[in-house]
Enzyme design. Structure first.
Site, PDB file in Angstrom:
ATOM      1  N   GLN A   6      59.349   3.721  69.799  1.00  0.00           N
ATOM      2  CA  GLN A   6      59.924   3.124  71.010  1.00  0.00           C
ATOM      3  C   GLN A   6      61.456   3.166  71.025  1.00  0.00           C
ATOM      4  O   GLN A   6      62.087   3.381  69.979  1.00  0.00           O
ATOM      5  CB  GLN A   6      59.469   1.668  71.124  1.00  0.00           C
ATOM      6  CG  GLN A   6      58.022   1.528  71.577  1.00  0.00           C
ATOM      7  CD  GLN A   6      57.751   0.094  71.988  1.00  0.00           C
ATOM      8  OE1 GLN A   6      57.162  -0.670  71.250  1.00  0.00           O
ATOM      9  NE2 GLN A   6      58.187  -0.273  73.178  1.00  0.00           N
ATOM     10  N   HIS A   7      62.040   2.937  72.187  1.00  0.00           N
ATOM     11  CA  HIS A   7      63.469   2.658  72.403  1.00  0.00           C
ATOM     12  C   HIS A   7      64.425   3.842  72.248  1.00  0.00           C
ATOM     13  O   HIS A   7      65.599   3.722  72.581  1.00  0.00           O
ATOM     14  CB  HIS A   7      63.988   1.538  71.475  1.00  0.00           C
ATOM     15  CG  HIS A   7      63.148   0.312  71.410  1.00  0.00           C
ATOM     16  ND1 HIS A   7      62.851  -0.438  72.527  1.00  0.00           N
ATOM     17  CD2 HIS A   7      62.541  -0.312  70.364  1.00  0.00           C
ATOM     18  CE1 HIS A   7      62.100  -1.475  72.160  1.00  0.00           C
ATOM     19  NE2 HIS A   7      61.891  -1.410  70.869  1.00  0.00           N
ATOM     20  N   ASP A  51      54.521   3.472  70.310  1.00  0.00           N
ATOM     21  CA  ASP A  51      53.629   3.387  69.144  1.00  0.00           C
ATOM     22  C   ASP A  51      52.910   2.044  69.047  1.00  0.00           C
ATOM     23  O   ASP A  51      51.743   1.990  68.646  1.00  0.00           O
ATOM     24  CB  ASP A  51      54.366   3.721  67.839  1.00  0.00           C
ATOM     25  CG  ASP A  51      55.664   2.945  67.653  1.00  0.00           C
ATOM     26  OD1 ASP A  51      55.985   2.049  68.471  1.00  0.00           O
ATOM     27  OD2 ASP A  51      56.380   3.236  66.680  1.00  0.00           O
TER      28      ASP A  51
END
Length: 493
Positions: A85-86, A248
Site C-alpha cells: 500500500q501507499h 496487500d
C-alpha cells in the site's frame, strides 16, 4: 481438470513478488512462485524501488508458479494483483515511469506530511474530513515532496498510481484504482468513497493532479483482459481478465476469509497488522486506527505496529540463535520474563503512537538478566503492541470470536499460544500462508465467474486445525499483569 477454474494471484510486496495458481473449482493452490526485489535506501529515511523490478519479478514468479502447478498458462481465466500500500508511481503521457517509486516505509516526506496535517486541522481534522489521519507513509505527502524536490518530474505527471494500480496498468493499459487501496492515499474520503479533489488542488492549483487520477472501480469489477504482448511474455491466455486487485491488507483479508464481522486477521510479519471487516465506516477517534475501505464491499479498520519480527530478529542475531533455539529460550522463561520488560520501538512506533521513540529495557536485576528472559521480553513486548491495537479496534464496536494468524511469526507454536493468552481469544492459522496472493486469486475468480465471494472463500480458504490454540485462563491472568506493567512503562514516554 476443467478449463473454468484456474486463476493467478500476484502479491507485489516490499521484499519480493509471490505468484500462486489457484484452482477455484477445488479450492486448491496448485503452484507457488517467488522472486526478490531490491531496495533503494538513504540515511534520510528514503525507501524507494524501481517499478521495472516489479515487472521482472511478476514475470519470473508467474513462470515458476505455472511450472510448479504443471498447468498450461493458456488455461488461466483471470489474474488478481495485490500490492504494497501507499507507494507512489508517477507516469508520463507515454506511460513511462518518471522516477523510482517511494514506498510505504519511506519517511523522507515526514516534514511535508506534518504541513499537510496542519492544513487539514491536525489529526482530528483529518479524521473528520477524510476518515483517516494521514501518516508519513501515506501517498499524499510524497506528491508534495515531488513538487518541491523534483518540479521538472512533477510537471510531466500524466498518471498518478499506487503499486498495484501500476501493475494493472502494465497488464491492461488501463489506469484504474480500487476503493480499498485508494483509502491509503490520504487524498480519498473513506466515508463517501471519493477522491478529495480540493486537497490535491491545495498541493497543485493547476489541476494537473486531478487530471492524473485513475478511474475508481468496484472490487468485483474487471479492468479488462491482458494485453497480447504481456500475455505472451507471461505465457498465459490473452483472454484472461484482470480483476480490480487491491492493497496487500485488503487482499489478505479476502485470503483469510475475513469478509464478514466476527473474524480478525493478525499478521506477524516484519511489522504487525490487525484488521477486521466492518459493514459501516465507524471511524475511530483514535488516529492509530485507519478505517480503510475493504476490497469486498465494506470497510477494514486496521492498526499497524512498526516492530515485530524485525525486533525479535535483532535479538536472535545478537545471541546468534536460529529460530528453534530462540523459541526454546522463549518457552524456558516464565510469563512476564521475571520482571524484564522490553519496549521494542526500534523503528519508532505507530501503536502506541510514538514515532520518535527508541527501544528500551526495564526491570533488569542481577538475577533476571538472562538470555531466556530477554528473548521472551522482546516477543511479549511486540505482542503487547498488537494487544493495544486490538483493544482500539474493539472500542469501535468490533467483535472478535477468533483471530486468524498469518505471517512468519505464526509458524511458532510458542508465539501462537502467547497471542491466544494475551488477546484472550482463540487463534488459528490459515493453511495458505501467502494470504494476499490467495486473496488476489479469489478476487479474480469472483470477477470472472460472478459466484459469490462468500462461496469462493468458503471453498478456497482452509484453516489449519493443528494450529488451533485456545487461551488458558491462568496464563490470561498472568499476561494481564505483565501487560499492565508494559503500559506503565509506555506511559513514562
Amino acid at each position: 481438470m476443467t478449463r473454468q477454474s484456474l486463476f493467478l494471484g500476484i502479491d507485489c510486496g516490499t521484499q519480493g513478488t509471490k505468484a500462486i495458481v489457484l484452482d477455484a473449482a477445488s479450492g486448491k493452490v496448485l503452484g507457488l512462485g517467488a522472486a526478490a526485489h531490491s531496495l533503494i535506501s538513504g540515511a534520510n529515511g528514503r525507501r524507494e524501488q524501481h517499478p521495472q523490478e516489479w515487472l521482472d519479478a511478476l514475470t519470473e514468479s508467474t513462470h515458476r508458479a505455472l511450472q510448479q502447478a504443471g498447468v498450461d498458462g493458456q488455461d488461466i481465466l483471470g489474474i488478481g494483483v495485490s500490492g504494497q500500500q501507499h507507494g507512489l508511481v508517477l507516469l508520463d503521457d507515454q506511460g513511462q515511469v518518471l522516477r523510482p517509486a517511494k514506498l510505504w516505509c519511506d519517511t523522507e516526506t515526514s516534514a511535508e506530511n506534518a504541513r499537510l496535517l496542519q492544513h487539514l486541522g491536525g489529526e482530528s481534522g483529518a479524521l473528520e474530513r477524510l476518515g483517516v489521519a494521514i501518516a508519513p507513509g501515506y501517498t499524499v505527502s510524497k506528491l508534495l515532496w515531488t513538487l518541491e524536490q523534483h518540479p521538472e518530474v512533477f510537471a510531466r505527471i500524466a498518471h498518478l498510481l499506487l503499486p498495484h494500480d501500476y501493475l494493472n496498468y502494465w497488464l491492461t493499459g488501463r489506469a484504474c484504482a480500487e476503493y480499498g487501496d485508494a483509502s491509503g492515499t490520504g487524498y480519498f474520503n473513506v466515508r463517501t468513497r471519493q477522491w478529495d479533489l480540493p486537497l490535491l488542488r491545495h498541493i497543485d492549483p493547476s489541476g494537473c493532479l486531478e487530471a492524473a487520477l485513475p478511474t475508481l472501480i468496484e472490487a468485483n469489477q474487471a479492468l479488462g483482459t491482458v494485453l497480447p504482448a504481456i500475455a505472451e511474455r507471461l505465457g498465459i491466455n490473452p483472454g484472461a481478465i484482470v480483476s480490480s486487485g487491491g492493497g496487500d491488507n485488503m487482499m489478505g483479508a479476502i485470503g483469510t476469509g475475513n469478509i464478514a464481522p466476527g473474524v480478525i486477521t493478525m499478521s506477524l510479519g516484519s511489522s504487525g497488522t490487525v484488521y477486521a471487516f466492518a459493514d459501516q465506516p465507524n471511524v475511530s477517534a483514535q488516529a492509530a486506527v485507519a478505517t480503510f475501505c475493504s476490497s469486498s464491499g465494506g470497510w477494514l479498520p486496521l492498526i499497524c505496529t512498526m516492530n515485530l519480527t524485525n525486533a525479535t530478529g535483532v535479538i536472535r542475531e545478537l545471541f546468534e540463535l536460529d529460530l528453534v533455539a530462540f523459541n526454546t529460550l522463549v518457552a524456558q522463561a516464565p510469563i512476564g520474563a521475571e520482571g524484564v520488560s522490553m519496549l521494542p520501538f526500534l523503528n519508532g512506533e505507530r501503536v502506541p503512537a510514538l514515532p520518535h521513540a527508541t527501544g528500551s529495557l526495564h526491570g533488569l536485576t542481577m538475577t533476571n538478566l538472562t538470555r531466556a528472559n530477554l528473548c521472551r521480553a522482546v516477543v511479549e513486548g511486540t505482542t503487547f503492541g498488537l494487544r493495544q491495537g486490538l483493544d482500539l479496534l474493539r472500542q469501535t464496536g468490533l467483535q472478535s470470536h477468533s483471530i486468524r494468524l498469518i505471517g512468519g511469526g505464526s509458524k511458532s507454536p510458542v508465539w501462537r499460544q502467547m497471542v491466544a493468552d494475551i488477546m484472550d481469544t482463540e487463534v488459528i492459522c490459515t493453511e495458505q500462508s501467502e494470504a494476499a496472493a490467495l486473496g488476489a486469486a479469489i478476487q479474480a475468480a469472483w470477477c470472472q465467474s460472478g459466484e459469490s465471494l462468500q462461496a469462493l472463500c468458503a471453498r478456497c480458504v482452509s484453516l489449519d486445525p493443528a494450529s488451533r490454540t485456545q487461551p488458558v485462563a491462568a496464563r490470561v491472568k498472568a499476561y494481564q499483569q505483565a501487560y499492565e506493567r508494559y503500559q506503565q512503562h509506555v506511559a513514562t514516554l
